[in-house]
Design a protein around this motif. Structure first.
Motif, PDB file in Angstrom:
ATOM      1  N   GLN A 181      -0.231  -3.452 -14.577  1.00 38.68           N
ATOM      2  CA  GLN A 181      -1.210  -3.083 -13.638  1.00 38.68           C
ATOM      3  C   GLN A 181      -1.008  -1.721 -12.725  1.00 38.68           C
ATOM      4  OE1 GLN A 181      -3.253  -5.708 -12.046  1.00 38.68           O
ATOM      5  NE2 GLN A 181      -2.646  -6.865 -13.787  1.00 38.68           N
ATOM      6  N   ASN A 182      -2.024  -1.424 -12.409  1.00 34.77           N
ATOM      7  CA  ASN A 182      -2.143   0.231 -11.771  1.00 34.77           C
ATOM      8  C   ASN A 182      -1.029   0.408 -10.689  1.00 34.77           C
ATOM      9  OD1 ASN A 182      -4.117   1.087 -13.344  1.00 34.77           O
ATOM     10  ND2 ASN A 182      -5.863   0.596 -11.897  1.00 34.77           N
ATOM     11  N   ARG A 183      -0.860  -0.797  -9.594  1.00 34.43           N
ATOM     12  CA  ARG A 183       0.031  -0.635  -8.868  1.00 34.43           C
ATOM     13  C   ARG A 183       1.534  -0.757  -9.261  1.00 34.43           C
ATOM     14  NH1 ARG A 183      -1.988  -5.932  -8.257  1.00 34.43           N
ATOM     15  NH2 ARG A 183      -0.441  -7.600  -8.992  1.00 34.43           N
ATOM     16  N   ASN A 184       1.941  -1.169 -10.301  1.00 32.14           N
ATOM     17  CA  ASN A 184       3.036  -1.177 -11.221  1.00 32.14           C
ATOM     18  C   ASN A 184       3.339   0.158 -11.473  1.00 32.14           C
ATOM     19  OD1 ASN A 184       3.620  -3.749 -10.727  1.00 32.14           O
ATOM     20  ND2 ASN A 184       3.067  -4.411 -12.437  1.00 32.14           N
ATOM     21  N   ILE A 185       2.249   1.127 -12.062  1.00 30.23           N
ATOM     22  CA  ILE A 185       2.483   2.414 -12.644  1.00 30.23           C
ATOM     23  C   ILE A 185       2.632   3.268 -11.411  1.00 30.23           C
ATOM     24  CG2 ILE A 185       1.191   4.149 -13.715  1.00 30.23           C
ATOM     25  CD1 ILE A 185      -0.378   1.964 -15.429  1.00 30.23           C
ATOM     26  N   GLU A 186       1.854   3.124 -10.343  1.00 34.71           N
ATOM     27  CA  GLU A 186       2.161   3.632  -9.075  1.00 34.71           C
ATOM     28  C   GLU A 186       3.531   3.565  -8.589  1.00 34.71           C
ATOM     29  OE1 GLU A 186      -0.064   4.561  -4.776  1.00 34.71           O
ATOM     30  OE2 GLU A 186      -0.707   2.988  -6.065  1.00 34.71           O
ATOM     31  N   SER A 187       4.080   2.359  -8.654  1.00 36.18           N
ATOM     32  CA  SER A 187       5.433   2.232  -7.876  1.00 36.18           C
ATOM     33  C   SER A 187       6.500   3.182  -8.753  1.00 36.18           C
ATOM     34  CB  SER A 187       5.872   0.895  -7.941  1.00 36.18           C
ATOM     35  OG  SER A 187       6.053   0.413  -9.411  1.00 36.18           O
ATOM     36  N   VAL A 188       6.228   3.532  -9.980  1.00 33.03           N
ATOM     37  CA  VAL A 188       7.308   4.182 -10.960  1.00 33.03           C
ATOM     38  C   VAL A 188       6.987   5.570 -10.542  1.00 33.03           C
ATOM     39  CG1 VAL A 188       7.836   4.699 -13.115  1.00 33.03           C
ATOM     40  CG2 VAL A 188       7.402   2.427 -12.628  1.00 33.03           C
ATOM     41  N   PHE A 189       5.891   6.034 -10.549  1.00 38.23           N
ATOM     42  CA  PHE A 189       5.442   7.631 -10.346  1.00 38.23           C
ATOM     43  C   PHE A 189       5.613   7.968  -8.976  1.00 38.23           C
ATOM     44  CE2 PHE A 189       4.208   6.813 -14.655  1.00 38.23           C
ATOM     45  CZ  PHE A 189       4.520   7.958 -15.380  1.00 38.23           C
ATOM     46  N   GLU A 190       5.524   7.190  -7.985  1.00 38.79           N
ATOM     47  CA  GLU A 190       5.593   7.555  -6.698  1.00 38.79           C
ATOM     48  C   GLU A 190       6.644   8.199  -6.057  1.00 38.79           C
ATOM     49  OE1 GLU A 190       4.102   4.337  -4.321  1.00 38.79           O
ATOM     50  OE2 GLU A 190       5.974   3.290  -4.539  1.00 38.79           O
ATOM     51  N   LYS A 191       7.709   7.902  -6.899  1.00 39.48           N
ATOM     52  CA  LYS A 191       9.071   8.596  -6.682  1.00 39.48           C
ATOM     53  C   LYS A 191       9.061   9.907  -6.962  1.00 39.48           C
ATOM     54  CE  LYS A 191      11.228   7.524 -10.875  1.00 39.48           C
ATOM     55  NZ  LYS A 191      12.131   6.508 -11.532  1.00 39.48           N
ATOM     56  N   PHE A 192       8.010  10.580  -7.479  1.00 39.18           N
ATOM     57  CA  PHE A 192       7.894  12.167  -7.638  1.00 39.18           C
ATOM     58  C   PHE A 192       6.982  12.812  -6.919  1.00 39.18           C
ATOM     59  CE2 PHE A 192       8.779  10.255 -11.848  1.00 39.18           C
ATOM     60  CZ  PHE A 192       9.963  10.579 -11.923  1.00 39.18           C
ATOM     61  N   GLY A 193       6.170  12.025  -5.897  1.00 34.82           N
ATOM     62  CA  GLY A 193       5.415  12.384  -4.892  1.00 34.82           C
ATOM     63  C   GLY A 193       4.316  11.689  -4.525  1.00 34.82           C
ATOM     64  N   GLU A 194       3.331  12.219  -3.773  1.00 37.69           N
ATOM     65  CA  GLU A 194       2.277  11.204  -3.369  1.00 37.69           C
ATOM     66  C   GLU A 194       1.376  10.888  -4.437  1.00 37.69           C
ATOM     67  OE1 GLU A 194      -1.552  11.117  -0.086  1.00 37.69           O
ATOM     68  OE2 GLU A 194      -0.263  12.982  -0.234  1.00 37.69           O
ATOM     69  N   VAL A 195       1.130   9.761  -5.027  1.00 37.43           N
ATOM     70  CA  VAL A 195       0.452   9.363  -5.911  1.00 37.43           C
ATOM     71  C   VAL A 195      -1.304   8.980  -5.482  1.00 37.43           C
ATOM     72  CG1 VAL A 195      -0.503   7.697  -7.695  1.00 37.43           C
ATOM     73  CG2 VAL A 195       2.002   8.446  -7.467  1.00 37.43           C
ATOM     74  N   VAL A 196      -2.235   9.736  -5.676  1.00 33.80           N
ATOM     75  CA  VAL A 196      -3.512   9.526  -5.149  1.00 33.80           C
ATOM     76  C   VAL A 196      -4.485   8.640  -5.831  1.00 33.80           C
ATOM     77  CG1 VAL A 196      -3.614  11.727  -3.541  1.00 33.80           C
ATOM     78  CG2 VAL A 196      -4.395  11.701  -5.922  1.00 33.80           C
ATOM     79  N   ASP A 197      -3.959   8.527  -7.262  1.00 37.66           N
ATOM     80  CA  ASP A 197      -5.104   7.605  -8.048  1.00 37.66           C
ATOM     81  C   ASP A 197      -4.159   7.439  -9.469  1.00 37.66           C
ATOM     82  OD1 ASP A 197      -7.257   6.292  -8.842  1.00 37.66           O
ATOM     83  OD2 ASP A 197      -7.787   7.872 -10.375  1.00 37.66           O
ATOM     84  N   VAL A 198      -4.521   6.044  -9.992  1.00 36.78           N
ATOM     85  CA  VAL A 198      -3.679   5.578 -11.068  1.00 36.78           C
ATOM     86  C   VAL A 198      -4.975   4.905 -11.797  1.00 36.78           C
ATOM     87  CG1 VAL A 198      -2.144   4.188 -11.990  1.00 36.78           C
ATOM     88  CG2 VAL A 198      -1.346   5.288 -10.057  1.00 36.78           C
ATOM     89  N   PHE A 199      -5.196   5.180 -13.014  1.00 36.03           N
ATOM     90  CA  PHE A 199      -6.104   4.450 -13.998  1.00 36.03           C
ATOM     91  C   PHE A 199      -5.442   4.129 -15.203  1.00 36.03           C
ATOM     92  CE2 PHE A 199      -9.243   4.812 -17.322  1.00 36.03           C
ATOM     93  CZ  PHE A 199      -9.898   3.751 -17.038  1.00 36.03           C
ATOM     94  N   ASN A 200      -5.193   2.822 -15.440  1.00 41.56           N
ATOM     95  CA  ASN A 200      -4.731   2.357 -16.703  1.00 41.56           C
ATOM     96  C   ASN A 200      -6.131   1.901 -17.550  1.00 41.56           C
ATOM     97  OD1 ASN A 200      -3.704   1.160 -18.828  1.00 41.56           O
ATOM     98  ND2 ASN A 200      -2.619  -0.277 -17.717  1.00 41.56           N
ATOM     99  N   SER A 201      -6.205   2.725 -18.697  1.00 40.78           N
ATOM    100  CA  SER A 201      -7.678   2.282 -19.527  1.00 40.78           C
ATOM    101  C   SER A 201      -7.643   1.204 -20.196  1.00 40.78           C
ATOM    102  CB  SER A 201      -7.501   3.481 -20.557  1.00 40.78           C
ATOM    103  OG  SER A 201      -6.691   3.462 -21.322  1.00 40.78           O
ATOM    104  N   GLY A 202      -6.414   0.551 -20.405  1.00 41.35           N
ATOM    105  CA  GLY A 202      -6.250  -0.598 -21.297  1.00 41.35           C
ATOM    106  C   GLY A 202      -6.295  -0.464 -22.451  1.00 41.35           C
ATOM    107  N   LYS A 203      -6.331   0.818 -22.928  1.00 39.49           N
ATOM    108  CA  LYS A 203      -6.479   1.434 -24.359  1.00 39.49           C
ATOM    109  C   LYS A 203      -5.163   2.218 -24.728  1.00 39.49           C
ATOM    110  CE  LYS A 203     -11.267   1.595 -24.108  1.00 39.49           C
ATOM    111  NZ  LYS A 203     -12.685   2.826 -24.402  1.00 39.49           N
ATOM    112  N   GLY A 204      -3.924   1.852 -23.983  1.00 38.59           N
ATOM    113  CA  GLY A 204      -2.746   2.472 -24.540  1.00 38.59           C
ATOM    114  C   GLY A 204      -2.392   3.750 -23.668  1.00 38.59           C
ATOM    115  N   PHE A 205      -3.227   3.967 -22.800  1.00 40.67           N
ATOM    116  CA  PHE A 205      -2.873   5.184 -22.072  1.00 40.67           C
ATOM    117  C   PHE A 205      -3.419   4.948 -20.766  1.00 40.67           C
ATOM    118  CE2 PHE A 205      -6.976   6.143 -23.842  1.00 40.67           C
ATOM    119  CZ  PHE A 205      -7.720   6.532 -22.584  1.00 40.67           C
TER     120      PHE A 205
END
Length: 119
Positions: free
Chosen positions: A19-43
């Motif tokens: 889920q996008n929110r799970n990706i965001e939770s990992v990356f937000e420790k580096f700074g403010e995340v303004v958008d996350v998009f999981n393509s569903g195609k491996g990236f």
């Protein structure tokens, strides 16, 4: 916010089910995340509010395990333009379709005879 392209990272190796929110939770420790998009195609793409935060995420996360997958994290690049040759090809295809629409094959003559290749 800085130039969005400079602040966007490309994350290769992300499972489609993450889920996008799970990706965001990992990356937000580096700074403010303004958008996350999981393509569903491996990236996925993660956009930060600053280029420095994006650079930190790239440095730390590249090659790490993320949700059971080893990921590659790089700065996102602009999609390559298809170029002038492709533009001309598209223009020719559109012209051909316009001819077909304006002058349907039924009035083309021998092509519809069934043996047009013999004529």
């Amino acid at each position: 916010m800085e130039d969005q392209q400079v602040c966007k990272v490309f994350v290769h190796g992300v499972e489609a089910s993450v889920q996008n929110r799970n990706i965001e939770s990992v990356f937000e420790k580096f700074g403010e995340v303004v958008d996350v998009f999981n393509s569903g195609k491996g990236f996925a793409f993660v956009t930060f509010s600053s280029a420095g935060d994006a650079a930190d995420a790239i440095e730390v996360m590249d090659g790490k395990m993320l949700f059971g997958q080893r990921v590659s994290v790089k700065q996102a690049k602009h999609r390559r333009s298809e170029g002038r040759d492709s533009d001309r090809a598209n223009e020719m295809i559109n012209e051909a379709w316009q001819r077909v629409l304006n002058d349907p094959p039924s009035v083309w003559g021998p092509v519809n005879s069934g043996n047009w290749w013999l004529q």
